[in-house]
Design a protein around this motif. Structure first.
Motif, PDB file in Angstrom:
ATOM      1  N   TRP A  17       0.592  -1.591  -0.076  1.00 38.30           N
ATOM      2  CA  TRP A  17       0.674   0.223  -0.029  1.00 38.30           C
ATOM      3  C   TRP A  17       1.081   1.379  -0.246  1.00 38.30           C
ATOM      4  N   GLN A  18       2.236   1.046   1.022  1.00 38.76           N
ATOM      5  CA  GLN A  18       2.885   2.419   0.648  1.00 38.76           C
ATOM      6  C   GLN A  18       3.375   2.427  -0.733  1.00 38.76           C
ATOM      7  N   GLU A  19       3.580   1.886  -1.722  1.00 38.16           N
ATOM      8  CA  GLU A  19       4.000   2.219  -2.906  1.00 38.16           C
ATOM      9  C   GLU A  19       2.704   2.417  -3.701  1.00 38.16           C
ATOM     10  N   ASP A  21       0.418   4.503  -2.220  1.00 32.12           N
ATOM     11  CA  ASP A  21       0.036   5.347  -2.268  1.00 32.12           C
ATOM     12  C   ASP A  21       0.883   6.567  -2.848  1.00 32.12           C
ATOM     13  N   ARG A  27      -0.727  10.412  -3.545  1.00 33.52           N
ATOM     14  CA  ARG A  27       0.131  11.385  -3.011  1.00 33.52           C
ATOM     15  C   ARG A  27       0.308  11.960  -2.479  1.00 33.52           C
ATOM     16  N   TYR A  30      -2.333  12.561   1.019  1.00 32.73           N
ATOM     17  CA  TYR A  30      -2.039  11.541   2.274  1.00 32.73           C
ATOM     18  C   TYR A  30      -0.945  12.517   3.277  1.00 32.73           C
ATOM     19  N   TYR A  32       0.938  11.626   5.942  1.00 35.76           N
ATOM     20  CA  TYR A  32       2.075  10.959   6.153  1.00 35.76           C
ATOM     21  C   TYR A  32       3.581  10.753   4.981  1.00 35.76           C
ATOM     22  N   LEU A  33       2.896  11.231   3.873  1.00 34.05           N
ATOM     23  CA  LEU A  33       3.453  11.608   2.591  1.00 34.05           C
ATOM     24  C   LEU A  33       4.219  12.664   2.071  1.00 34.05           C
ATOM     25  N   ILE A  42       9.663   5.503   0.031  1.00 30.87           N
ATOM     26  CA  ILE A  42       9.769   4.505  -0.751  1.00 30.87           C
ATOM     27  C   ILE A  42       9.981   3.608  -1.721  1.00 30.87           C
TER      28      ILE A  42
END
Length: 63
Positions: A17-19, A21, A27, A30, A32-33, A42
């Motif tokens: 899920w991180q990739e 996002d 992105r 979000y 956190y990004l 990432i």
């Protein structure tokens, strides 16, 4: 003439899920990004995984 393209060429395989996002236009939404270096770390991990897979594939093809 043989096809010399590897499966790693072309579209990237997203693993997690991180990739997902980090590689989509979402992105920017979000929080956190938005931190410095979050997307870069990432993407660095993604590219490292792709290089590792390409090297493993080349080693499998070698006699």
């Amino acid at each position: 003439m043989a096809d010399t393209r590897r499966s790693s060429m072309g579209r990237q395989a997203i693993d997690g899920w991180q990739e997902q996002d980090a590689y989509t236009p979402w992105r920017k939404l979000y929080c956190y990004l938005q931190r410095a270096g979050a997307v870069k770390s990432i993407k660095r991990g993604t590219h490292r995984r792709m290089r590792r897979e390409a090297i493993a594939e080349i080693r499998r093809e070698m006699p």
